[in-house]
Design a protein around this motif. Structure first.
Motif, mmCIF file in Angstrom:
data_model
loop_
_atom_site.group_PDB
_atom_site.id
_atom_site.type_symbol
_atom_site.label_atom_id
_atom_site.label_comp_id
_atom_site.label_asym_id
_atom_site.label_seq_id
_atom_site.Cartn_x
_atom_site.Cartn_y
_atom_site.Cartn_z
ATOM 1 N N UNK A 92 -5.647 122.762 102.844
ATOM 2 C CA UNK A 92 -4.547 123.006 101.906
ATOM 3 C C UNK A 92 -3.285 122.248 102.299
ATOM 4 N N UNK A 93 -3.396 121.438 103.344
ATOM 5 C CA UNK A 93 -2.291 120.586 103.768
ATOM 6 C C UNK A 93 -2.883 119.402 104.518
ATOM 7 N N UNK A 94 -2.082 118.356 104.621
ATOM 8 C CA UNK A 94 -2.495 117.132 105.298
ATOM 9 C C UNK A 94 -1.446 116.825 106.354
ATOM 10 N N UNK A 95 -1.895 116.389 107.545
ATOM 11 C CA UNK A 95 -0.958 116.111 108.632
ATOM 12 C C UNK A 95 -1.222 114.732 109.204
ATOM 13 N N UNK A 96 -0.159 113.951 109.361
ATOM 14 C CA UNK A 96 -0.255 112.613 109.933
ATOM 15 C C UNK A 96 -0.417 112.711 111.441
ATOM 16 N N UNK A 120 -5.867 119.337 107.366
ATOM 17 C CA UNK A 120 -6.605 118.169 107.848
ATOM 18 C C UNK A 120 -5.640 117.270 108.611
ATOM 19 N N UNK A 121 -5.904 117.072 109.899
ATOM 20 C CA UNK A 121 -5.043 116.265 110.762
ATOM 21 C C UNK A 121 -5.696 114.894 110.917
ATOM 22 N N UNK A 122 -5.060 113.866 110.348
ATOM 23 C CA UNK A 122 -5.663 112.528 110.289
ATOM 24 C C UNK A 122 -5.352 111.729 111.551
ATOM 25 N N UNK A 123 -6.390 111.417 112.323
ATOM 26 C CA UNK A 123 -6.319 110.503 113.461
ATOM 27 C C UNK A 123 -5.359 110.990 114.553
ATOM 28 N N UNK A 124 -5.594 112.180 115.108
ATOM 29 C CA UNK A 124 -4.742 112.676 116.204
ATOM 30 C C UNK A 124 -5.208 112.116 117.543
ATOM 31 N N UNK A 125 -4.919 110.839 117.771
ATOM 32 C CA UNK A 125 -5.497 110.122 118.913
ATOM 33 C C UNK A 125 -4.499 109.793 120.010
ATOM 34 N N UNK A 126 -3.313 110.404 119.970
ATOM 35 C CA UNK A 126 -2.418 110.297 121.117
ATOM 36 C C UNK A 126 -1.911 111.699 121.461
ATOM 37 N N UNK A 127 -1.220 111.795 122.574
ATOM 38 C CA UNK A 127 -0.834 113.109 123.078
ATOM 39 C C UNK A 127 0.049 113.873 122.099
ATOM 40 N N UNK A 128 1.084 113.225 121.579
ATOM 41 C CA UNK A 128 2.042 113.940 120.730
ATOM 42 C C UNK A 128 1.387 114.465 119.467
ATOM 43 N N UNK A 129 0.533 113.643 118.838
ATOM 44 C CA UNK A 129 -0.118 114.069 117.602
ATOM 45 C C UNK A 129 -1.076 115.225 117.849
ATOM 46 N N UNK A 130 -1.893 115.110 118.898
ATOM 47 C CA UNK A 130 -2.886 116.143 119.172
ATOM 48 C C UNK A 130 -2.220 117.425 119.666
ATOM 49 N N UNK A 131 -1.259 117.264 120.557
ATOM 50 C CA UNK A 131 -0.565 118.436 121.091
ATOM 51 C C UNK A 131 0.211 119.159 120.001
ATOM 52 N N UNK A 132 0.848 118.404 119.099
ATOM 53 C CA UNK A 132 1.595 119.029 118.016
ATOM 54 C C UNK A 132 0.704 119.875 117.124
#
Length: 332
Positions: free
Chosen positions: A120-124, A48-60
Motif C-alpha cells: 500500500x506504499x512504495x519506498x525508495x 514495497x522497498x525498492x533496492x535497499x542495498x546500502x546501510x541507510x536504505x536497509x536500516x531505515x
C-alpha cells in the motif's frame, strides 16, 4: 493604554514568544517524534522497498518496521541485500525478501507488488529517483492516476511551531498553471491526511502583488480564483505572497496584507523546482530543519528519501506515508 504600558505589553509578548522559540529550538525532531508515536498506534502499512542495498536504505526500512510504521517487502538483488545486512548487523529475518536482478528490475517489481495489492506504499532504497519514478509513471505498468504526480516535503523547522509542507521541490521542474492545480490539491490532501485542522496555503512568489512581468504572480492569482470557483478544494489559499509575509505575522502586518493565510501559512506552493529545492535546502542546512519526503498523485504514497537523510527523517517519511495510505483506505 498609555505609551509606557503599550511598550511593556509588547515586551511581555516578545518575551513569551522568545521563550517559546527557545523551547522549540531545544527540542529537535519534536514534531517528527509526535508524528511517529501517533502512527505507531496504527496498523503498519505494507510497503514495497525498492533496492535497499546500502546501510541507510536497509536500516531505515527495518527501523520503521520495528517502530510499527511499515511492513517492509524488501525488493532487490537478494545476495546484495543479505550481504548489506550481514556487514552492518541488520536483522532482516522477519521480512520477506523478493529477488530482482538490478535497480531497474527492483523498481519494476516493487511497482508490480502495489498493482497486485500486496503493498500500500512504495519506498525508495539505494537507487536513483529517476529509476523509481520511471517505473511509477510507466503508462503500461505504472501507478498513474488522473492526478499529476508531485512531491512534498514535510519540514520540521526548529523555532517554528508547526510543520511546514513545501511543494514541489523534487519532481516537477517548471510546472504549468494546470500542473499547479494538481500539485496544490495533492498538498492539500496531504495536509488533511496529517490531521491539520485548518489548511492554509501560501502561493509563493518574489512579491505579494500581481505583476504581469512575473508569471508566477499571475498564476497565483489564477489559482486563487480557481479556489473561489471550487476547482481546488479543502483549504484557505492566498497568493501571490512573498516568503516573509507568508509565514511571519509581523511581516504581513507591516505590508498591511489582510488575509487569513498571510503570516500563518502551513503549506507553501513554490513557483518551480529550483525555488522549492533552494528553499528546502536552505531550511535544512542553514536552519537545521529536517525534511521528510513523500510523492503523491500515484495510486499509493511513495516514500522518497535522500542518502543524506537521518534515521529520524526516514522514519518520519514512513509515518507520513502511513497516514496518507490510511486516508486513502478510508475514502475508498
Amino acid at each position: 493604554m498609555n505609551a509606557v504600558n503599550a511598550v511593556n505589553a509588547v515586551n511581555a509578548v516578545n518575551a513569551v514568544n522568545a521563550d517559546h522559540r527557545r523551547r522549540l529550538l531545544n527540542a529537535p525532531h519534536e514534531k517528527y517524534r509526535r508524528l511517529i508515536e501517533y502512527c505507531a498506534s496504527m496498523p503498519p502499512t505494507p510497503t514495497a522497498v525498492a533496492h535497499p542495498c546500502d546501510r541507510s536504505a536497509l536500516e531505515g526500512a527495518v527501523e520503521a518496521a520495528r517502530a510499527g510504521l511499515i511492513e517492509p517487502l524488501l525488493v532487490g538483488p537478494e545476495a546484495r541485500i543479505r550481504e548489506t545486512a550481514r556487514t552492518h548487523g541488520i536483522d532482516i529475518a522477519p521480512y520477506p525478501l523478493i529477488d530482482a536482478p538490478h535497480s531497474e528490475g527492483a523498481a519494476a517489481r516493487a511497482v508490480l507488488l502495489v498493482r497486485e495489492g500486496r503493498a500500500q506504499a512504495l519506498m525508495k532504497g539505494s537507487l536513483h529517483t529517476d529509476e523509481l519514478m520511471s517505473a511509477v509513471v510507466s503508462r503500461e505498468a505504472g501507478l498513474r492516476t488522473g492526478r499529476r504526480v508531485s512531491h512534498c516535503f514535510v519540514m520540521d523547522v526548529p523555532g517554528h511551531a508547526n510543520a511546514l509542507i513545501l511543494t514541489d521541490a523534487a519532481i516537477n521542474i517548471a510546472p504549468t498553471l494546470m500542473d499547479k492545480v494538481d500539485i496544490l490539491q495533492n498538498a492539500i490532501d496531504l495536509a488533511h491526511a496529517l490531521r491539520i485542522e485548518e489548511v492554509r496555503v501560501a502561493i509563493l512568489s518574489a512579491m505579494e502583488t500581481v505583476n504581469p512581468k512575473v508569471p508566477s504572480t499571475i498564476e497565483a492569482a489564477a489559482l486563487c480564483k480557481m479556489v473561489d470557483r471550487r476547482q481546488i478544494v479543502g483549504a484557505l489559499v492566498d497568493g501571490p505572497l512573498a516568503l516573509d509575509n507568508a509565514i511571519d505575522m509581523e511581516a504581513a502586518r507591516i505590508k498591511q496584507i489582510d488575509s487569513p493565510v498571510a503570516g500563518r501559512a502551513n503549506v507553501l506552493l513554490l513557483p518551480d523546482l529550483e525555488a522549492g529545492n533552494m528553499l528546502a535546502k536552505s531550511l535544512s542546512f542553514l536552519a537545521g530543519a529536517d525534511a521528510a519526503g513523500i510523492v503523491l498523485g500515484a495510486r499509493v504514497p511513495i516514500i522518497l528519501t535522500s542518502r543524506a537523510d537521518s534515521l529520524t527523517t526516514r522514519m518520519a517519511s514512513c509515518a507520513v506515508a502511513a497516514l496518507v495510505a490510511a486516508a486513502r483506505r478510508n475514502t475508498v
